[in-house]
Motif scaffolding. Sequence first.
Motif, mmCIF file in Angstrom:
data_model
loop_
_atom_site.group_PDB
_atom_site.id
_atom_site.type_symbol
_atom_site.label_atom_id
_atom_site.label_comp_id
_atom_site.label_asym_id
_atom_site.label_seq_id
_atom_site.Cartn_x
_atom_site.Cartn_y
_atom_site.Cartn_z
ATOM 1 N N PRO A 26 0.838 -1.203 0.000
ATOM 2 C CA PRO A 26 0.000 0.000 0.000
ATOM 3 C C PRO A 26 0.867 1.245 0.000
ATOM 4 C CG PRO A 26 -0.019 -1.055 2.155
ATOM 5 C CD PRO A 26 0.747 -1.958 1.237
ATOM 6 N N SER A 27 0.351 2.274 -0.611
ATOM 7 C CA SER A 27 1.090 3.528 -0.692
ATOM 8 C C SER A 27 1.063 4.221 0.659
ATOM 9 C CB SER A 27 0.450 4.421 -1.749
ATOM 10 O OG SER A 27 1.045 5.683 -1.719
ATOM 11 N N SER A 28 2.222 4.513 1.191
ATOM 12 C CA SER A 28 2.283 5.187 2.483
ATOM 13 C C SER A 28 2.287 6.700 2.334
ATOM 14 C CB SER A 28 3.528 4.737 3.252
ATOM 15 O OG SER A 28 4.689 5.102 2.537
ATOM 16 N N ALA A 29 2.250 7.201 1.113
ATOM 17 C CA ALA A 29 2.238 8.648 0.898
ATOM 18 C C ALA A 29 0.979 9.264 1.488
ATOM 19 C CB ALA A 29 2.342 8.968 -0.583
ATOM 20 N N ASP A 30 -0.165 8.571 1.370
ATOM 21 C CA ASP A 30 -1.405 9.088 1.933
ATOM 22 C C ASP A 30 -1.311 9.162 3.452
ATOM 23 O OD1 ASP A 30 -2.476 9.278 -0.595
ATOM 24 O OD2 ASP A 30 -3.458 7.322 -0.480
ATOM 25 N N GLU A 31 -0.725 8.153 4.081
ATOM 26 C CA GLU A 31 -0.622 8.127 5.527
ATOM 27 C C GLU A 31 0.307 9.209 6.054
ATOM 28 O OE1 GLU A 31 0.449 4.248 6.848
ATOM 29 O OE2 GLU A 31 -1.489 3.396 6.332
ATOM 30 N N SER A 32 1.344 9.533 5.326
ATOM 31 C CA SER A 32 2.277 10.537 5.824
ATOM 32 C C SER A 32 1.653 11.929 5.849
ATOM 33 C CB SER A 32 3.551 10.550 4.981
ATOM 34 O OG SER A 32 3.270 10.989 3.672
ATOM 35 N N ASN A 33 0.599 12.152 5.077
ATOM 36 C CA ASN A 33 -0.070 13.451 5.062
ATOM 37 C C ASN A 33 -1.183 13.559 6.089
ATOM 38 O OD1 ASN A 33 1.545 14.364 2.985
ATOM 39 N ND2 ASN A 33 0.193 13.537 1.423
ATOM 40 N N GLU A 35 -3.072 13.753 9.658
ATOM 41 C CA GLU A 35 -2.738 14.374 10.933
ATOM 42 C C GLU A 35 -3.038 13.459 12.110
ATOM 43 O OE1 GLU A 35 -1.107 17.054 10.952
ATOM 44 O OE2 GLU A 35 -1.428 17.666 8.886
ATOM 45 N N TYR A 36 -3.912 12.458 11.901
ATOM 46 C CA TYR A 36 -4.306 11.556 12.982
ATOM 47 C C TYR A 36 -4.759 10.239 12.380
ATOM 48 C CZ TYR A 36 -8.725 13.491 11.440
ATOM 49 O OH TYR A 36 -9.771 13.914 10.662
ATOM 50 N N GLU A 50 -5.011 8.579 17.418
ATOM 51 C CA GLU A 50 -3.587 8.788 17.657
ATOM 52 C C GLU A 50 -3.043 9.831 16.687
ATOM 53 O OE1 GLU A 50 -1.642 5.044 17.098
ATOM 54 O OE2 GLU A 50 -2.057 4.415 19.140
ATOM 55 N N PRO A 51 -2.054 10.602 17.127
ATOM 56 C CA PRO A 51 -1.436 11.553 16.204
ATOM 57 C C PRO A 51 -0.542 10.818 15.211
ATOM 58 C CG PRO A 51 -0.257 11.563 18.284
ATOM 59 C CD PRO A 51 -1.451 10.655 18.460
ATOM 60 N N ASN A 52 -0.157 11.504 14.167
ATOM 61 C CA ASN A 52 0.790 10.960 13.200
ATOM 62 C C ASN A 52 2.181 11.101 13.815
ATOM 63 O OD1 ASN A 52 2.605 10.593 11.050
ATOM 64 N ND2 ASN A 52 1.063 11.251 9.567
ATOM 65 N N TYR A 53 2.788 9.969 14.188
ATOM 66 C CA TYR A 53 4.093 10.007 14.853
ATOM 67 C C TYR A 53 5.171 10.588 13.941
ATOM 68 C CZ TYR A 53 2.055 7.066 18.475
ATOM 69 O OH TYR A 53 1.278 6.573 19.484
ATOM 70 N N GLY A 54 5.017 10.432 12.648
ATOM 71 C CA GLY A 54 5.984 11.001 11.713
ATOM 72 C C GLY A 54 6.058 12.513 11.830
ATOM 73 N N HIS A 55 4.888 13.148 12.029
ATOM 74 C CA HIS A 55 4.880 14.600 12.195
ATOM 75 C C HIS A 55 5.531 15.004 13.522
ATOM 76 C CE1 HIS A 55 2.609 15.241 8.616
ATOM 77 N NE2 HIS A 55 1.486 14.723 9.077
ATOM 78 N N VAL A 64 1.109 20.552 21.314
ATOM 79 C CA VAL A 64 -0.093 21.394 21.228
ATOM 80 C C VAL A 64 -0.746 21.247 19.850
ATOM 81 C CG1 VAL A 64 -0.933 23.778 21.270
ATOM 82 C CG2 VAL A 64 0.746 23.020 22.959
ATOM 83 N N GLU A 65 0.072 21.263 18.797
ATOM 84 C CA GLU A 65 -0.467 21.101 17.447
ATOM 85 C C GLU A 65 -1.072 19.708 17.267
ATOM 86 O OE1 GLU A 65 2.527 23.913 14.822
ATOM 87 O OE2 GLU A 65 3.223 21.931 15.454
ATOM 88 N N ALA A 66 -0.398 18.689 17.782
ATOM 89 C CA ALA A 66 -0.915 17.319 17.673
ATOM 90 C C ALA A 66 -2.250 17.190 18.407
ATOM 91 C CB ALA A 66 0.096 16.323 18.225
ATOM 92 N N THR A 67 -2.347 17.798 19.578
ATOM 93 C CA THR A 67 -3.595 17.753 20.349
ATOM 94 C C THR A 67 -4.717 18.453 19.588
ATOM 95 O OG1 THR A 67 -2.335 17.725 22.410
ATOM 96 C CG2 THR A 67 -4.657 18.341 22.558
ATOM 97 N N ARG A 68 -4.407 19.578 18.956
ATOM 98 C CA ARG A 68 -5.407 20.304 18.166
ATOM 99 C C ARG A 68 -5.923 19.422 17.024
ATOM 100 N NH1 ARG A 68 -4.548 23.189 13.702
ATOM 101 N NH2 ARG A 68 -2.330 23.418 14.153
ATOM 102 N N HIS A 69 -5.006 18.721 16.352
ATOM 103 C CA HIS A 69 -5.420 17.824 15.266
ATOM 104 C C HIS A 69 -6.317 16.697 15.778
ATOM 105 C CE1 HIS A 69 -3.000 19.810 12.317
ATOM 106 N NE2 HIS A 69 -1.868 19.540 12.937
#
Length: 124
Positions: A26-33, A35-36, A50-55, A64-69
């Motif tokens: 599967p293409s992981s490009a979609d997952e990297s974009n 936010e959660y 869960e937040p995107n750990y890559g970000h 704070v940004e992860a919590t907002r997402h």
Amino acid sequence: MLQRYSHFLLVGIALITATIIGFNLPSSADESNQEYFFKPVPRTNLVVVEPNYGHLYHDGETEVEATRHLYESLGELQDNYSIRQTRLIEFERKGKMIPNLYVYVDAPDAKEVLANKSLEKSST
């Protein structure tokens, strides 16, 4: 003569196999974009967001940004569920505080609803 070229034959077979496997992953490009991510817990009507750990680890996103997402994800969840309660949980991982949002929902099977939604997204 076959022994002389057997190494090239092996390398060729390995390259073809690797190419076929690469096309089937599967293409992981979609997952990297994203936010959660939603992770339903079967039989409890709980969805863990869960937040995107890559970000968080690689792109410099703050807690704070992860919590907002995570809280922004509630709009998407409300399309399929009746949200009863939310709870923000934080834990430390690799030196960072990681927020997770526990969302208690009223739905017969949270995992089934999310699976159907994933199928709808992939077909469009």
